[in-house]
Structure formats: C-alpha cells, structure tokens
Design a protein around this motif. Structure first.
Motif, PDB file in Angstrom:
ATOM      1  N   GLY A 113       0.791  -1.219   0.000  1.00 48.74           N
ATOM      2  CA  GLY A 113       0.000   0.000   0.000  1.00 48.74           C
ATOM      3  C   GLY A 113       0.826   1.274   0.000  1.00 48.74           C
ATOM      4  O   GLY A 113       2.042   1.259  -0.251  1.00 48.74           O
ATOM      5  N   CYS A 114       0.163   2.368   0.292  1.00 54.69           N
ATOM      6  CA  CYS A 114       0.780   3.706   0.258  1.00 54.69           C
ATOM      7  C   CYS A 114       0.695   4.346   1.640  1.00 54.69           C
ATOM      8  O   CYS A 114      -0.388   4.408   2.231  1.00 54.69           O
ATOM      9  N   LEU A 115       1.825   4.833   2.139  1.00 52.93           N
ATOM     10  CA  LEU A 115       1.890   5.489   3.440  1.00 52.93           C
ATOM     11  C   LEU A 115       2.114   6.976   3.240  1.00 52.93           C
ATOM     12  O   LEU A 115       2.994   7.392   2.484  1.00 52.93           O
ATOM     13  N   ASN A 116       1.328   7.777   3.931  1.00 50.35           N
ATOM     14  CA  ASN A 116       1.434   9.232   3.825  1.00 50.35           C
ATOM     15  C   ASN A 116       2.007   9.820   5.108  1.00 50.35           C
ATOM     16  O   ASN A 116       1.638   9.409   6.213  1.00 50.35           O
ATOM     17  N   ILE A 117       2.905  10.794   4.957  1.00 52.49           N
ATOM     18  CA  ILE A 117       3.456  11.535   6.104  1.00 52.49           C
ATOM     19  C   ILE A 117       2.701  12.856   6.168  1.00 52.49           C
ATOM     20  O   ILE A 117       2.901  13.737   5.333  1.00 52.49           O
ATOM     21  N   HIS A 118       1.837  13.003   7.169  1.00 51.34           N
ATOM     22  CA  HIS A 118       1.002  14.201   7.259  1.00 51.34           C
ATOM     23  C   HIS A 118       1.410  15.032   8.478  1.00 51.34           C
ATOM     24  O   HIS A 118       1.580  14.498   9.579  1.00 51.34           O
ATOM     25  N   ALA A 119       1.530  16.348   8.271  1.00 50.65           N
ATOM     26  CA  ALA A 119       2.070  17.237   9.312  1.00 50.65           C
ATOM     27  C   ALA A 119       0.989  17.761  10.252  1.00 50.65           C
ATOM     28  O   ALA A 119       0.828  18.968  10.435  1.00 50.65           O
ATOM     29  N   SER A 120       0.220  16.847  10.850  1.00 46.17           N
ATOM     30  CA  SER A 120      -0.712  17.219  11.908  1.00 46.17           C
ATOM     31  C   SER A 120      -1.074  15.958  12.676  1.00 46.17           C
ATOM     32  O   SER A 120      -0.740  14.846  12.270  1.00 46.17           O
ATOM     33  N   LEU A 121      -1.780  16.147  13.770  1.00 43.06           N
ATOM     34  CA  LEU A 121      -2.295  15.027  14.547  1.00 43.06           C
ATOM     35  C   LEU A 121      -3.716  14.753  14.059  1.00 43.06           C
ATOM     36  O   LEU A 121      -4.682  15.316  14.569  1.00 43.06           O
ATOM     37  N   LEU A 122      -3.818  13.925  13.038  1.00 46.84           N
ATOM     38  CA  LEU A 122      -5.128  13.626  12.468  1.00 46.84           C
ATOM     39  C   LEU A 122      -6.064  13.055  13.534  1.00 46.84           C
ATOM     40  O   LEU A 122      -5.611  12.404  14.481  1.00 46.84           O
ATOM     41  N   PRO A 123      -7.380  13.380  13.407  1.00 50.03           N
ATOM     42  CA  PRO A 123      -8.061  13.975  12.248  1.00 50.03           C
ATOM     43  C   PRO A 123      -8.061  15.504  12.214  1.00 50.03           C
ATOM     44  O   PRO A 123      -8.732  16.084  11.368  1.00 50.03           O
ATOM     45  N   ARG A 124      -7.318  16.146  13.129  1.00 52.39           N
ATOM     46  CA  ARG A 124      -7.256  17.601  13.093  1.00 52.39           C
ATOM     47  C   ARG A 124      -6.340  18.037  11.953  1.00 52.39           C
ATOM     48  O   ARG A 124      -5.251  17.507  11.778  1.00 52.39           O
ATOM     49  N   TRP A 125      -6.807  19.011  11.218  1.00 53.30           N
ATOM     50  CA  TRP A 125      -6.089  19.640  10.122  1.00 53.30           C
ATOM     51  C   TRP A 125      -5.736  18.686   8.988  1.00 53.30           C
ATOM     52  O   TRP A 125      -4.589  18.553   8.590  1.00 53.30           O
ATOM     53  N   ARG A 126      -6.772  18.018   8.474  1.00 53.52           N
ATOM     54  CA  ARG A 126      -6.633  17.379   7.176  1.00 53.52           C
ATOM     55  C   ARG A 126      -6.485  18.472   6.122  1.00 53.52           C
ATOM     56  O   ARG A 126      -7.003  19.570   6.294  1.00 53.52           O
ATOM     57  N   GLY A 127      -5.792  18.179   5.045  1.00 57.21           N
ATOM     58  CA  GLY A 127      -5.738  19.153   3.957  1.00 57.21           C
ATOM     59  C   GLY A 127      -4.369  19.740   3.710  1.00 57.21           C
ATOM     60  O   GLY A 127      -3.348  19.241   4.188  1.00 57.21           O
ATOM     61  N   ALA A 128      -4.357  20.856   2.969  1.00 54.87           N
ATOM     62  CA  ALA A 128      -3.148  21.371   2.328  1.00 54.87           C
ATOM     63  C   ALA A 128      -2.198  22.150   3.234  1.00 54.87           C
ATOM     64  O   ALA A 128      -0.999  22.190   2.980  1.00 54.87           O
ATOM     65  N   ALA A 129      -2.714  22.819   4.270  1.00 56.72           N
ATOM     66  CA  ALA A 129      -1.860  23.732   5.043  1.00 56.72           C
ATOM     67  C   ALA A 129      -1.967  23.479   6.544  1.00 56.72           C
ATOM     68  O   ALA A 129      -2.310  24.385   7.312  1.00 56.72           O
ATOM     69  N   PRO A 130      -1.659  22.276   7.002  1.00 54.89           N
ATOM     70  CA  PRO A 130      -1.844  21.957   8.423  1.00 54.89           C
ATOM     71  C   PRO A 130      -0.928  22.729   9.366  1.00 54.89           C
ATOM     72  O   PRO A 130      -1.328  23.021  10.499  1.00 54.89           O
ATOM     73  N   ILE A 131       0.272  23.056   8.924  1.00 57.87           N
ATOM     74  CA  ILE A 131       1.208  23.764   9.805  1.00 57.87           C
ATOM     75  C   ILE A 131       0.734  25.199  10.023  1.00 57.87           C
ATOM     76  O   ILE A 131       0.648  25.684  11.159  1.00 57.87           O
ATOM     77  N   HIS A 132       0.399  25.884   8.942  1.00 65.33           N
ATOM     78  CA  HIS A 132      -0.108  27.257   9.045  1.00 65.33           C
ATOM     79  C   HIS A 132      -1.343  27.328   9.943  1.00 65.33           C
ATOM     80  O   HIS A 132      -1.446  28.180  10.831  1.00 65.33           O
ATOM     81  N   ARG A 133      -2.285  26.413   9.673  1.00 70.20           N
ATOM     82  CA  ARG A 133      -3.570  26.486  10.367  1.00 70.20           C
ATOM     83  C   ARG A 133      -3.448  26.168  11.848  1.00 70.20           C
ATOM     84  O   ARG A 133      -4.188  26.739  12.668  1.00 70.20           O
ATOM     85  N   ALA A 134      -2.539  25.283  12.210  1.00 67.90           N
ATOM     86  CA  ALA A 134      -2.359  24.961  13.630  1.00 67.90           C
ATOM     87  C   ALA A 134      -1.849  26.172  14.403  1.00 67.90           C
ATOM     88  O   ALA A 134      -2.316  26.466  15.512  1.00 67.90           O
ATOM     89  N   ILE A 135      -0.904  26.913  13.820  1.00 66.12           N
ATOM     90  CA  ILE A 135      -0.394  28.123  14.477  1.00 66.12           C
ATOM     91  C   ILE A 135      -1.476  29.190  14.518  1.00 66.12           C
ATOM     92  O   ILE A 135      -1.711  29.818  15.554  1.00 66.12           O
ATOM     93  N   GLU A 136      -2.145  29.398  13.405  1.00 69.37           N
ATOM     94  CA  GLU A 136      -3.177  30.428  13.307  1.00 69.37           C
ATOM     95  C   GLU A 136      -4.287  30.200  14.330  1.00 69.37           C
ATOM     96  O   GLU A 136      -4.821  31.148  14.909  1.00 69.37           O
ATOM     97  N   ALA A 137      -4.636  28.939  14.571  1.00 74.34           N
ATOM     98  CA  ALA A 137      -5.722  28.615  15.498  1.00 74.34           C
ATOM     99  C   ALA A 137      -5.293  28.663  16.957  1.00 74.34           C
ATOM    100  O   ALA A 137      -6.141  28.579  17.849  1.00 74.34           O
ATOM    101  N   GLY A 138      -3.993  28.778  17.216  1.00 75.48           N
ATOM    102  CA  GLY A 138      -3.512  28.819  18.594  1.00 75.48           C
ATOM    103  C   GLY A 138      -3.419  27.443  19.235  1.00 75.48           C
ATOM    104  O   GLY A 138      -3.458  27.323  20.473  1.00 75.48           O
ATOM    105  N   ASP A 139      -3.250  26.390  18.430  1.00 75.78           N
ATOM    106  CA  ASP A 139      -3.115  25.044  18.982  1.00 75.78           C
ATOM    107  C   ASP A 139      -1.882  24.953  19.877  1.00 75.78           C
ATOM    108  O   ASP A 139      -0.838  25.537  19.575  1.00 75.78           O
TER     109      ASP A 139
END
Length: 321
Positions: A113-139
């Motif tokens: 299969g296919c393994l993805n490296i995603h830069a968030s603690l899913l299911p929070r911040w699925r999508g294209a800009a997880p790093i930006h959005r985590a900072i913007e939201a004050g996580d």
C-alpha cells in the motif's frame, strides 16, 4: 550501504512521491536508513525566483544527487502515466507533500500500500496547510501522523502518531523544519514496524475533524478589527508565506513579528512609536509590530525600519488595495 543500514532496510523496495523540502527531509531519512528507493515521483519543474527559471523540486534535486530515477508526470490517471511506477514494482509507496491526488490504481499498486506523512495530529487539520492552520488557530501542539492512504482527503487509518508542542515563538518556517525532521524519524520507524508486521491501523475518529485550507494571498491582509492575539498568531502562521501585510500612505508594509500589549483606539490606528516597535490598536488590545518590511527592502527591526520610513502616532493602517 552499511551492514547496519542493510539490516534495517531488510530489502524493502520503497518508492517515494514528494515535492518540497518537507518531503526531501523524509526521503533523506529513508535513504539514511538504508532502504532501496527504485523511483522517486515529484512535480514537474516549475518557474521560480526573480527570473522565473524552471527549477527542479527539492525532492528531485536530492534524488538526482543520489542517482535515483525520477519521474515527473503531470497526473497519474492513465496507465502510461503510471508505467514507470508499475515497472519498478515497489513494496510500498511513501507519499509526503506530493501535490497530486493518487487514484485507486496507484493506491493498489504497491504490495503493502501507500503510506502518507502528514504534518498534523489527524483527524485535526486534514488538507493542504496543516502547519499554518495549527499556528493560526492557537493550537498547543501538533505533530506527525503516518497514515495508510485511501481515496479520501487525509481520511485513511492512522499507523503512527508523534506530537510536538507549538512554541509561542514558532512560525510556520520554524515549525515546518521541526516537523520535517520528525516526519523523517516517523516514516523510518513506521517502515521498520511494517516489515515486522507490527504496524497497527487505527481508524480516524469521527469527532475532531478540521480542514486546513490552502493559504491564499488574500489572507495576508491584516484585519485590525480582530483581537491582537489573533493577528499575532497570523503573523507567525504566514511567515514565510505570504507574509501578513497592511497599508500606510499607499505603501504596503509587511509585519513579520509582533507582541500583544495593552492599548485601545480605532482599529489600525498607531498609538505609540519607538525603537521597540510600532504599536497599532486592534479590535481588542494592541499589537506592537517589532519586525517590518517595505517593498524592495528587507525585514528590519522596528527602529531601523522607522529611520527609513517614519511613522507618527495617529496615522492609520488600512487593508492593502
């Protein structure tokens, strides 16, 4: 390949798909662990820099330097576009910030299969800009999730998660670099567990899903009616791109760093000026901008900025045209 790395790799054939620096860090880690990488997929060369010269991605540059075959299909929809991936017969495909949607035919191609490296603690911040959005939201924290890819948008089962705190001083640039290193560590750990048959798939919970929409340039415009704390987070979230900006005397000014301070006034109005910063009233409290930039110049501490572009109390910043 050293004896130790060969033992670690265990003969697993790992194809890799990725494009920017974040992905290159993961590829570097996979190679350092001794895994055989028969093929790298990356986005076609894109215009970049002032001369808009066609420039290879960070992943392509690394792959070529290591003598790895590179394929750059525009899409992966047809058999012909998938031919080189199929021909290399990978055991697993590792994907990191590739930039293309993988069709079912690709997801089913590797034996494991296919393994993805995603830069968030899913299911929070699925999508294209997880790093930006985590900072913007004050996580308070974020992290890396290694995920078994399916046909959804970052909806696959979680295989491994590692967290890291978001520091009050973190920008997208600094957090990106930390997560890139962590992503490399995590994928090597996941591949080793996969070989041992110890990688456990955990479905993502239905609660807590958020989406990290792609960052648009329009978001760079500072809305001074917002609370200063929100604006300060936006400054860090949009560093290095697109840079939070406002307008004064028909000049676009980017504010790269700021501090929330006590203050009141009409939002956007300058309430104090000094070498320590330009203090601007917000919807709640005030923001002392400490690092600023004019067009054609570089980022400057407030004191140096003011010597080239004086600002007076009572002037008002507005949304750039």
């Amino acid at each position: 390949m050293t004896a130790a790395s060969a033992s670690t790799a265990g003969g697993l054939r790992v194809a890799f798909a990725g494009t920017p620096e974040f992905a290159a860090s993961a590829l570097e880690a996979i190679l350092a662990a001794g895994y055989e990488v028969p093929l790298v997929l990356t986005q076609p060369d894109r215009p970049a820099g002032r001369g808009m010269k066609l420039t290879p991605s960070a992943v392509k540059q690394l792959a070529l330097a290591r003598g790895i075959e590179v394929d750059q299909p525009e899409k992966l929809r047809t058999e012909a576009q998938r031919a080189r991936l199929a021909a290399c017969a990978p055991d697993v495909l590792v994907v990191a910030a590739y930039g293309l949607i993988l069709p079912t035919a690709v997801l089913e191609l590797p034996r494991l299969g296919c393994l993805n490296i995603h830069a968030s603690l899913l299911p929070r911040w699925r999508g294209a800009a997880p790093i930006h959005r985590a900072i913007e939201a004050g996580d308070a924290e974020t992290g890396i999730t290694i995920m078994q890819m399916d046909e959804g948008l970052d909806t696959g089962a979680m295989l491994l998660r590692r967290s890291t705190p978001i520091l009050p001083t973190d920008t997208t640039a600094s957090l990106h670099d930390r997560l890139a290193a962590l992503g490399g560590e995590c994928i090597v750990e996941a591949l080793a567990a996969l070989q041992r048959g110890e990688l456990v798939a955990t479905p993502q919970p239905e609660e807590g899903v958020t989406y990290a929409a792609k960052i648009g340039r329009a978001e760079a415009a500072i809305d001074w009616t917002r609370p200063a704390a929100e604006i300060e987070r936006a400054l860090r979230a949009f560093d290095p791109f697109p840079g939070a900006a406002s307008s004064l005397r028909d000049t676009v000014v980017k504010c790269w760093s700021g501090t929330v301070v006590a203050g009141a006034g009409e939002p956007g109005t300058v309430v104090a000026v000094g070498d320590e910063g330009i203090t601007i009233a917000c919807g709640r409290d005030a923001l002392r901008c400490t690092v600023l930039q004019r067009p054609g110049s570089k980022r400057l501490p407030a004191g140096e900025f003011l010597r080239g572009f004086p600002v007076s109390v009572g002037e008002r910043f507005s949304t750039p045209a």
